[in-house]
Design a protein around this motif. Sequence first.
Motif, PDB file in Angstrom:
ATOM      1  N   ALA A   1       0.852  -1.195   0.000  1.00 40.96           N
ATOM      2  CA  ALA A   1       0.000   0.000   0.000  1.00 40.96           C
ATOM      3  C   ALA A   1       0.887   1.244   0.000  1.00 40.96           C
ATOM      4  O   ALA A   1       1.963   1.261   0.594  1.00 40.96           O
ATOM      5  CB  ALA A   1      -0.910   0.004   1.221  1.00 40.96           C
ATOM      6  N   CYS A   2       0.448   2.255  -0.705  1.00 42.88           N
ATOM      7  CA  CYS A   2       1.150   3.535  -0.669  1.00 42.88           C
ATOM      8  C   CYS A   2       0.113   4.647  -0.745  1.00 42.88           C
ATOM      9  O   CYS A   2      -1.050   4.410  -1.057  1.00 42.88           O
ATOM     10  CB  CYS A   2       2.188   3.643  -1.776  1.00 42.88           C
ATOM     11  SG  CYS A   2       1.525   3.501  -3.432  1.00 42.88           S
ATOM     12  N   PHE A   3       0.544   5.834  -0.461  1.00 45.47           N
ATOM     13  CA  PHE A   3      -0.373   6.953  -0.335  1.00 45.47           C
ATOM     14  C   PHE A   3       0.083   8.110  -1.208  1.00 45.47           C
ATOM     15  O   PHE A   3       1.281   8.347  -1.363  1.00 45.47           O
ATOM     16  CB  PHE A   3      -0.470   7.379   1.137  1.00 45.47           C
ATOM     17  CG  PHE A   3      -0.951   6.256   2.002  1.00 45.47           C
ATOM     18  CD1 PHE A   3      -2.293   6.047   2.193  1.00 45.47           C
ATOM     19  CD2 PHE A   3      -0.049   5.375   2.581  1.00 45.47           C
ATOM     20  CE1 PHE A   3      -2.744   4.985   2.958  1.00 45.47           C
ATOM     21  CE2 PHE A   3      -0.483   4.309   3.350  1.00 45.47           C
ATOM     22  CZ  PHE A   3      -1.840   4.113   3.534  1.00 45.47           C
ATOM     23  N   PHE A   4      -0.877   8.798  -1.791  1.00 48.20           N
ATOM     24  CA  PHE A   4      -0.606   9.908  -2.700  1.00 48.20           C
ATOM     25  C   PHE A   4      -1.281  11.173  -2.201  1.00 48.20           C
ATOM     26  O   PHE A   4      -2.380  11.116  -1.636  1.00 48.20           O
ATOM     27  CB  PHE A   4      -1.172   9.610  -4.097  1.00 48.20           C
ATOM     28  CG  PHE A   4      -0.474   8.517  -4.829  1.00 48.20           C
ATOM     29  CD1 PHE A   4       0.594   8.788  -5.666  1.00 48.20           C
ATOM     30  CD2 PHE A   4      -0.884   7.202  -4.703  1.00 48.20           C
ATOM     31  CE1 PHE A   4       1.237   7.781  -6.360  1.00 48.20           C
ATOM     32  CE2 PHE A   4      -0.255   6.184  -5.386  1.00 48.20           C
ATOM     33  CZ  PHE A   4       0.812   6.477  -6.219  1.00 48.20           C
ATOM     34  N   LEU A   5      -0.653  12.296  -2.458  1.00 47.89           N
ATOM     35  CA  LEU A   5      -1.283  13.601  -2.286  1.00 47.89           C
ATOM     36  C   LEU A   5      -1.332  14.259  -3.652  1.00 47.89           C
ATOM     37  O   LEU A   5      -0.398  14.139  -4.439  1.00 47.89           O
ATOM     38  CB  LEU A   5      -0.488  14.485  -1.324  1.00 47.89           C
ATOM     39  CG  LEU A   5      -0.483  14.064   0.135  1.00 47.89           C
ATOM     40  CD1 LEU A   5       0.432  14.978   0.940  1.00 47.89           C
ATOM     41  CD2 LEU A   5      -1.897  14.090   0.708  1.00 47.89           C
ATOM     42  N   ALA A   6      -2.416  14.939  -3.920  1.00 49.14           N
ATOM     43  CA  ALA A   6      -2.555  15.694  -5.159  1.00 49.14           C
ATOM     44  C   ALA A   6      -2.425  17.176  -4.821  1.00 49.14           C
ATOM     45  O   ALA A   6      -3.096  17.666  -3.911  1.00 49.14           O
ATOM     46  CB  ALA A   6      -3.909  15.410  -5.801  1.00 49.14           C
ATOM     47  N   PHE A   7      -1.564  17.860  -5.541  1.00 48.76           N
ATOM     48  CA  PHE A   7      -1.332  19.291  -5.321  1.00 48.76           C
ATOM     49  C   PHE A   7      -1.886  20.081  -6.489  1.00 48.76           C
ATOM     50  O   PHE A   7      -1.766  19.670  -7.643  1.00 48.76           O
ATOM     51  CB  PHE A   7       0.164  19.576  -5.197  1.00 48.76           C
ATOM     52  CG  PHE A   7       0.776  19.013  -3.950  1.00 48.76           C
ATOM     53  CD1 PHE A   7       0.903  19.791  -2.809  1.00 48.76           C
ATOM     54  CD2 PHE A   7       1.234  17.706  -3.915  1.00 48.76           C
ATOM     55  CE1 PHE A   7       1.478  19.273  -1.660  1.00 48.76           C
ATOM     56  CE2 PHE A   7       1.807  17.175  -2.772  1.00 48.76           C
ATOM     57  CZ  PHE A   7       1.933  17.963  -1.638  1.00 48.76           C
ATOM     58  N   LEU A   8      -2.470  21.205  -6.192  1.00 47.05           N
ATOM     59  CA  LEU A   8      -2.938  22.124  -7.213  1.00 47.05           C
ATOM     60  C   LEU A   8      -2.457  23.511  -6.817  1.00 47.05           C
ATOM     61  O   LEU A   8      -2.753  23.977  -5.710  1.00 47.05           O
ATOM     62  CB  LEU A   8      -4.464  22.079  -7.300  1.00 47.05           C
ATOM     63  CG  LEU A   8      -5.121  22.702  -8.514  1.00 47.05           C
ATOM     64  CD1 LEU A   8      -4.608  22.091  -9.806  1.00 47.05           C
ATOM     65  CD2 LEU A   8      -6.624  22.532  -8.443  1.00 47.05           C
TER      66      LEU A   8
ATOM     67  N   THR B   1     -11.193  14.781  -1.926  1.00 44.95           N
ATOM     68  CA  THR B   1     -10.779  16.069  -2.472  1.00 44.95           C
ATOM     69  C   THR B   1     -11.349  17.163  -1.581  1.00 44.95           C
ATOM     70  O   THR B   1     -12.521  17.110  -1.211  1.00 44.95           O
ATOM     71  CB  THR B   1     -11.315  16.255  -3.914  1.00 44.95           C
ATOM     72  OG1 THR B   1     -10.837  15.178  -4.721  1.00 44.95           O
ATOM     73  CG2 THR B   1     -10.873  17.567  -4.503  1.00 44.95           C
ATOM     74  N   LEU B   2     -10.535  18.132  -1.240  1.00 46.09           N
ATOM     75  CA  LEU B   2     -11.027  19.257  -0.454  1.00 46.09           C
ATOM     76  C   LEU B   2     -12.088  20.009  -1.258  1.00 46.09           C
ATOM     77  O   LEU B   2     -11.950  20.165  -2.474  1.00 46.09           O
ATOM     78  CB  LEU B   2      -9.885  20.196  -0.084  1.00 46.09           C
ATOM     79  CG  LEU B   2      -8.856  19.601   0.881  1.00 46.09           C
ATOM     80  CD1 LEU B   2      -7.655  20.527   1.015  1.00 46.09           C
ATOM     81  CD2 LEU B   2      -9.489  19.358   2.236  1.00 46.09           C
TER      82      LEU B   2
ATOM     83  N   VAL C   1      -8.850  16.561  -9.666  1.00 46.78           N
ATOM     84  CA  VAL C   1      -7.980  16.000  -8.635  1.00 46.78           C
ATOM     85  C   VAL C   1      -8.092  14.473  -8.594  1.00 46.78           C
ATOM     86  O   VAL C   1      -7.081  13.769  -8.623  1.00 46.78           O
ATOM     87  CB  VAL C   1      -8.286  16.622  -7.255  1.00 46.78           C
ATOM     88  CG1 VAL C   1      -7.514  15.914  -6.148  1.00 46.78           C
ATOM     89  CG2 VAL C   1      -7.974  18.110  -7.268  1.00 46.78           C
ATOM     90  N   GLN C   2      -9.302  13.944  -8.548  1.00 45.93           N
ATOM     91  CA  GLN C   2      -9.470  12.488  -8.502  1.00 45.93           C
ATOM     92  C   GLN C   2      -9.008  11.837  -9.802  1.00 45.93           C
ATOM     93  O   GLN C   2      -8.449  10.746  -9.784  1.00 45.93           O
ATOM     94  CB  GLN C   2     -10.919  12.113  -8.188  1.00 45.93           C
ATOM     95  CG  GLN C   2     -11.313  12.416  -6.763  1.00 45.93           C
ATOM     96  CD  GLN C   2     -10.480  11.664  -5.758  1.00 45.93           C
ATOM     97  OE1 GLN C   2     -10.372  10.440  -5.817  1.00 45.93           O
ATOM     98  NE2 GLN C   2      -9.883  12.385  -4.825  1.00 45.93           N
ATOM     99  N   SER C   3      -9.208  12.498 -10.917  1.00 49.18           N
ATOM    100  CA  SER C   3      -8.710  11.963 -12.195  1.00 49.18           C
ATOM    101  C   SER C   3      -7.196  11.829 -12.169  1.00 49.18           C
ATOM    102  O   SER C   3      -6.634  10.850 -12.664  1.00 49.18           O
ATOM    103  CB  SER C   3      -9.131  12.866 -13.351  1.00 49.18           C
ATOM    104  OG  SER C   3     -10.535  12.855 -13.497  1.00 49.18           O
TER     105      SER C   3
ATOM    106  N   ILE D   1      -0.747  23.641  -3.383  1.00 56.60           N
ATOM    107  CA  ILE D   1      -1.552  23.390  -2.189  1.00 56.60           C
ATOM    108  C   ILE D   1      -2.112  21.978  -2.274  1.00 56.60           C
ATOM    109  O   ILE D   1      -2.572  21.543  -3.334  1.00 56.60           O
ATOM    110  CB  ILE D   1      -2.709  24.410  -2.096  1.00 56.60           C
ATOM    111  CG1 ILE D   1      -2.144  25.836  -2.047  1.00 56.60           C
ATOM    112  CG2 ILE D   1      -3.593  24.136  -0.894  1.00 56.60           C
ATOM    113  CD1 ILE D   1      -3.187  26.906  -2.227  1.00 56.60           C
ATOM    114  N   VAL D   2      -2.107  21.252  -1.140  1.00 64.37           N
ATOM    115  CA  VAL D   2      -2.703  19.915  -1.129  1.00 64.37           C
ATOM    116  C   VAL D   2      -4.196  20.048  -1.426  1.00 64.37           C
ATOM    117  O   VAL D   2      -4.915  20.761  -0.735  1.00 64.37           O
ATOM    118  CB  VAL D   2      -2.488  19.210   0.226  1.00 64.37           C
ATOM    119  CG1 VAL D   2      -3.240  17.893   0.259  1.00 64.37           C
ATOM    120  CG2 VAL D   2      -1.013  18.972   0.472  1.00 64.37           C
TER     121      VAL D   2
END
Length: 68
Positions: free
Chosen positions: A10-17, A41-42, A50-52, A20-21
């Motif tokens: 398992a690993c974890f991802f953050l999406a930045f835009l 998604t915030l 973001v989810q894409s 900013i997370v």
Amino acid sequence: MEASYGRCDACFFLAFLDGIVAGGGGVFAGKESAALFGASTLPAFRRRGVQSALLAAVSLGSGKSCDT
């Protein structure tokens, strides 16, 4: 998700835009499949892909550890 922390499958991802997370999620990669879980998604960043982006990261990474 906490139970999956530290697992080698398992690993974890953050999406930045704009630096900013904006969201994140975890990925479980088994031998034959991969799955995104705990994804969120915030609110301020919804409807902006973001989810894409997270799903694209899963599909890129899944080929490394899963049979296709």
